[in-house]
Design a protein around this motif. Sequence first.
Motif, PDB file in Angstrom:
ATOM      1  N   LYS A  60      -6.612  -2.035  16.605  1.00 39.97           N
ATOM      2  CA  LYS A  60      -7.070  -2.047  17.879  1.00 39.97           C
ATOM      3  C   LYS A  60      -7.203  -3.012  18.733  1.00 39.97           C
ATOM      4  N   GLU A  61      -7.560  -4.210  18.014  1.00 44.55           N
ATOM      5  CA  GLU A  61      -7.889  -5.678  18.876  1.00 44.55           C
ATOM      6  C   GLU A  61      -6.417  -6.090  19.174  1.00 44.55           C
ATOM      7  N   ASN A  62      -5.422  -5.436  18.681  1.00 41.91           N
ATOM      8  CA  ASN A  62      -4.006  -5.998  18.960  1.00 41.91           C
ATOM      9  C   ASN A  62      -3.316  -4.921  19.801  1.00 41.91           C
ATOM     10  N   GLY A  63      -3.960  -3.807  20.353  1.00 41.38           N
ATOM     11  CA  GLY A  63      -3.423  -2.897  21.179  1.00 41.38           C
ATOM     12  C   GLY A  63      -2.741  -1.544  20.841  1.00 41.38           C
ATOM     13  N   TYR A  64      -3.005  -1.479  19.347  1.00 43.17           N
ATOM     14  CA  TYR A  64      -2.287  -0.308  18.731  1.00 43.17           C
ATOM     15  C   TYR A  64      -3.656   0.512  18.643  1.00 43.17           C
ATOM     16  N   ARG A  65      -3.874   1.384  19.852  1.00 44.10           N
ATOM     17  CA  ARG A  65      -5.146   2.225  19.665  1.00 44.10           C
ATOM     18  C   ARG A  65      -4.907   3.519  18.894  1.00 44.10           C
ATOM     19  N   ASP A  66      -3.676   3.825  18.872  1.00 48.48           N
ATOM     20  CA  ASP A  66      -3.429   4.976  18.003  1.00 48.48           C
ATOM     21  C   ASP A  66      -3.328   5.039  16.203  1.00 48.48           C
ATOM     22  N   ALA A  67      -3.379   3.786  15.929  1.00 45.62           N
ATOM     23  CA  ALA A  67      -3.080   3.289  14.561  1.00 45.62           C
ATOM     24  C   ALA A  67      -4.221   4.162  13.446  1.00 45.62           C
ATOM     25  N   ARG A  68      -3.789   4.707  12.564  1.00 47.40           N
ATOM     26  CA  ARG A  68      -4.420   5.268  11.623  1.00 47.40           C
ATOM     27  C   ARG A  68      -4.183   5.294   9.972  1.00 47.40           C
ATOM     28  N   ILE A  69      -4.828   5.495   9.162  1.00 42.48           N
ATOM     29  CA  ILE A  69      -4.530   5.255   7.936  1.00 42.48           C
ATOM     30  C   ILE A  69      -4.187   6.875   7.414  1.00 42.48           C
ATOM     31  N   LEU A  70      -2.928   7.020   6.790  1.00 39.27           N
ATOM     32  CA  LEU A  70      -2.641   8.099   6.516  1.00 39.27           C
ATOM     33  C   LEU A  70      -2.848   8.723   5.071  1.00 39.27           C
ATOM     34  N   SER A  71      -3.192   7.500   4.256  1.00 40.48           N
ATOM     35  CA  SER A  71      -3.573   7.820   2.820  1.00 40.48           C
ATOM     36  C   SER A  71      -3.637   6.577   2.237  1.00 40.48           C
ATOM     37  N   ASP A  72      -4.426   6.450   1.135  1.00 43.75           N
ATOM     38  CA  ASP A  72      -4.698   5.145   0.239  1.00 43.75           C
ATOM     39  C   ASP A  72      -5.021   5.865  -1.242  1.00 43.75           C
ATOM     40  N   SER A  73      -4.795   4.950  -2.036  1.00 42.19           N
ATOM     41  CA  SER A  73      -4.685   5.310  -3.632  1.00 42.19           C
ATOM     42  C   SER A  73      -4.997   4.049  -4.190  1.00 42.19           C
ATOM     43  N   ILE A  74      -5.436   4.576  -5.409  1.00 44.94           N
ATOM     44  CA  ILE A  74      -5.638   3.557  -6.390  1.00 44.94           C
ATOM     45  C   ILE A  74      -4.833   3.567  -7.486  1.00 44.94           C
ATOM     46  N   ILE A  75      -4.282   2.392  -8.042  1.00 45.62           N
ATOM     47  CA  ILE A  75      -3.119   2.564  -9.185  1.00 45.62           C
ATOM     48  C   ILE A  75      -3.859   1.880 -10.227  1.00 45.62           C
ATOM     49  N   ILE A  76      -4.022   2.362 -11.275  1.00 45.59           N
ATOM     50  CA  ILE A  76      -4.487   1.587 -12.708  1.00 45.59           C
ATOM     51  C   ILE A  76      -3.438   0.932 -13.415  1.00 45.59           C
ATOM     52  N   ASN A  77      -3.556  -0.422 -13.450  1.00 46.40           N
ATOM     53  CA  ASN A  77      -2.524  -1.239 -14.070  1.00 46.40           C
ATOM     54  C   ASN A  77      -2.787  -1.427 -15.608  1.00 46.40           C
ATOM     55  N   ASP A  78      -1.731  -1.889 -16.243  1.00 45.78           N
ATOM     56  CA  ASP A  78      -1.717  -2.026 -17.660  1.00 45.78           C
ATOM     57  C   ASP A  78      -2.795  -3.168 -18.125  1.00 45.78           C
ATOM     58  N   ASP A  79      -3.173  -3.982 -17.229  1.00 47.00           N
ATOM     59  CA  ASP A  79      -4.021  -5.017 -17.570  1.00 47.00           C
ATOM     60  C   ASP A  79      -5.111  -4.697 -17.421  1.00 47.00           C
ATOM     61  N   LYS A  80      -5.696  -3.707 -16.942  1.00 49.11           N
ATOM     62  CA  LYS A  80      -7.091  -2.965 -16.636  1.00 49.11           C
ATOM     63  C   LYS A  80      -7.508  -3.435 -15.443  1.00 49.11           C
ATOM     64  N   THR A  81      -6.404  -3.915 -14.448  1.00 49.98           N
ATOM     65  CA  THR A  81      -7.077  -4.131 -12.927  1.00 49.98           C
ATOM     66  C   THR A  81      -6.383  -3.085 -12.279  1.00 49.98           C
ATOM     67  N   ILE A  82      -6.488  -2.979 -10.938  1.00 53.84           N
ATOM     68  CA  ILE A  82      -6.267  -1.918 -10.211  1.00 53.84           C
ATOM     69  C   ILE A  82      -5.476  -2.489  -9.011  1.00 53.84           C
ATOM     70  N   SER A  83      -4.879  -1.584  -8.529  1.00 50.66           N
ATOM     71  CA  SER A  83      -3.879  -1.901  -7.190  1.00 50.66           C
ATOM     72  C   SER A  83      -4.318  -1.044  -6.042  1.00 50.66           C
ATOM     73  N   LEU A  84      -4.667  -1.387  -4.920  1.00 46.33           N
ATOM     74  CA  LEU A  84      -4.782  -0.522  -3.874  1.00 46.33           C
ATOM     75  C   LEU A  84      -3.501  -0.379  -2.925  1.00 46.33           C
ATOM     76  N   ASN A  85      -3.208   1.050  -2.627  1.00 48.42           N
ATOM     77  CA  ASN A  85      -1.981   1.322  -1.774  1.00 48.42           C
ATOM     78  C   ASN A  85      -2.492   1.816  -0.531  1.00 48.42           C
ATOM     79  N   ILE A  86      -2.386   1.299   0.561  1.00 50.67           N
ATOM     80  CA  ILE A  86      -3.069   1.766   2.001  1.00 50.67           C
ATOM     81  C   ILE A  86      -1.638   2.065   2.728  1.00 50.67           C
ATOM     82  N   ASN A  87      -1.427   3.213   2.967  1.00 47.79           N
ATOM     83  CA  ASN A  87      -0.344   3.775   3.935  1.00 47.79           C
ATOM     84  C   ASN A  87      -0.893   3.977   5.321  1.00 47.79           C
ATOM     85  N   VAL A  88      -0.283   3.240   6.347  1.00 53.20           N
ATOM     86  CA  VAL A  88      -0.726   2.984   7.684  1.00 53.20           C
ATOM     87  C   VAL A  88       0.563   3.432   8.582  1.00 53.20           C
ATOM     88  N   GLU A  89      -0.147   4.199   9.760  1.00 56.44           N
ATOM     89  CA  GLU A  89       0.621   4.641  10.962  1.00 56.44           C
ATOM     90  C   GLU A  89       0.157   3.627  12.198  1.00 56.44           C
TER      91      GLU A  89
END
Length: 860
Positions: free
Chosen positions: A261-290
């Motif tokens: 919104k600060e950069n003019g994209y007033r219709d921006a939204r997050i379509l989905s977000d998910s947590i991926i569990i990695n083999d080394d016991k860490t996680i990765s976050l996937n954030i899908n934006v429009e």
Amino acid sequence: MEKQVNKLAKKLPLKTFTNIFFIALFFLFSSVAIAQEPTYNTGQKYIIGDITVTGNTSFGSQTIISFSRLNKGDEIVIPGEKISNAIKRLWGSNLFSSIDIYLVRLEGNTAYLEINLEDLPELNEVTIDGIKKSKKEAVITENKLTKGAKVTENLITTTRNYLTNKYKKNGFLNTKVTVNTKEVIDSIQKSRVDMSIKIDKGEKVKIKKINFIGNEKIADKKLRKAMKNTKQKNPIRILKRSKYIQEDYKEDLVSIIDKYKENGYRDARILSDSIIINDDKTISLNINVEEGEQYKFGKITFVGNSVYTDQQLASVLKIKEGSTYNGVELRKRIADDTKPDAIDLTNLYQNNGYLFSTINPVEVSADGNVIDMEIRISEGKPAYFNNVSVSGNDKTNDHVVYRELRTKPGQLYSKQNVIRTIRELGQLGFFDAQQLVPNMKNFNTVDGTVDIEYEVVERGSSQIELQGGYGGGGFIGTLGLSFNNFSMKDIFKKDAYKPVPMGDGQSLALRLQASRFFQTYSFSFSEPWLGGKRPLQLSTSISHTKQFLYNAVTRDADKDRRFNITGVSVGLSKRLTFPDDYFHLSQAISFQHYNLKNYNTGLFTFGDGYSNNLAYTVGLSRNNTTADPIYPMGGSNFAVSAKLSLPYSLFNNVDYKALKEERDGLDPTDEDDSVRISEIDQQRYNWLEFYKVKFKGDWYTRIVDKLVIKSGLEFGFLGAYNNDRGVIPFERFFLGGDGLGNYSLDGREVVQLRGYPNQSLSSTDGGTIYNKFSMEIRYPITLGAQAKIYGLGFIEGGASFDNFRDYNPFNINRSAGFGLRIFMPAFGLLGIDFGHGFDALPGETTKNGWETHFIIGQQF
């Protein structure tokens, strides 16, 4: 019939016959019991004949009956409201696991009741596995798991959820908590249970990667930066760790949209977000934006404004047609919730009486990605303060509080004045600045009035200093009493001593300090509102010190070689109205008498004699720091002063040039010449002639939350009117160490610079000019009423010079370190610093290294 029965009996086996007989008996007595069960008429009123208590309970019958509020002789309906309420009260006590009320029998309209209940088990012992021993007591306290507590399902569930969430917030996403209870049989047959809590925190879950999908306009790096609390692994990051906390992550998802919104994209939204569990016991976050399309501001028109013109409102809004659309900035220009005193449209109206005004931005067109806006304003009528009151000031007299209020009954409402009042009350030091609350109430839009009550929480404003320690070659004892809310007018009232007369906002301080080598006594008093009508502060002080030379033979103080200083000062400080009312002008006249007896040191060339110091000091200061004087989170505080003596050399008819030439021609190693040098210097310094200019400024900047950066600058210069007379040996600057006066009381001014020994960065005679730069980063551990504690890290540098021609503001001694400050109302400010000096002391070649400094009664 009798023959048929006998015949049937003969045919039936004995066992079968017996079974039939007992079954018949069972139904017979059951029918009798049913017949005897009391029957009642619904809606009919009965009188309670008696109440009995049964079941497994440790409470007395009368206690339970009283708590149920069912009494013998009461009129009731069966079933009815009184019985239902009795059951509710008993359940509400959280003391029982089972509660029933029975109708035992009826005798006419008299009902006999029975209360049957089972006590909840009491907690006996708690065992906790999975955490450190030092943490267990906190878990017991926070969850109220004390011995004797009633163990309910709610207690078990609440404890489990609390601990699970507690460790998840700390990054242990896979935390599992198990709570089990085991019944304990004791000698008094009381229902007790042992509770076993097992905490499996698992491994701390860290975020290996934050991935964005669908973003083309704003890079991954900028979006990750917008996430203030959720960070991916980075070995060079210190302040923010890469642990996953769900609540913070949800907030950061909103921050991502705000970035768009600060950069003019007033219709921006997050379509989905998910947590991926990695083999080394860490996680990765996937954030899908429009992202949507970028917008720009079109025409902005104001509707409904009559108090201010469009041009005036536009100058505050500061948004131009054609600029990139920024929804976040637009919201702040309308009303910035993060800054109570922000320059925005809402405050523009509220600072000028329009409390009931509303301002709403409305998009009226978005053709071609250009958004036309209407700022719709409902001004309402001006509001005035009706009742203005203060609550919570039990010790402080009302007039002391009310004279600081910037809001008066009948005065036009001003949000700015409310904020300023909170600041002034906090700066008094009598109330806990963190708990000052302005309560707005009784809004009357018809009459245009509002009431305001300032709720204060008093804290201890008196301090006692009682300490002992070693310094200057011996034991130093100190007794200090400081009363910061004193009442001089009640000093002769016996009833006012609780333990001393309090409540008028005056300050009174007594301090005694002594060792083998020195003694000091001081008394000071100040009245902040002289005459009671305006903020004109009167300050007075009297002091006397004695210092003795060290005898190398006896290794003790030589009482025949002493240096005494007696001083008195009177000052007035006035609050100004120009350039603004944060400024104060102060003036003071002071007199010190220095008396030396056989006190020969490198600083004084005359060992027997005296000097007098009559000086006028004028100072200008400005302090607009936030409400809490102990932990300011914004604003600045600076002071510039000049201390001046009379120019005696202009009218005392002494030829100082001739005296200087004579002195320069004498040999200090010759006994006769040494005596003459002492006589000349006694004449030069019998009345001290000098001027002294000082500047000190501190700036406080809030970074995030309560993280504050304090930057500071200091400068001091001691000069002479007459170069032939020279710079006086008193009033000099001694730089280095903790900044405390230590055991040298010869009129010097000590300046702290951590990371170096006390007064080690100046020459033996002291400097005539110095400067210092400092920066601290502070974060509070607690800002409670009983104690304020904060940690700090610092870097600073400074230098002292013997004369102006050697002055180089960038040739400084540097240091860095960390420390802790504790402020308790009864004892003042205490602290400890560990400083590392990066440069060598004068005359040495290696850096100084680490020094430990104890801070008492000072604030850096």
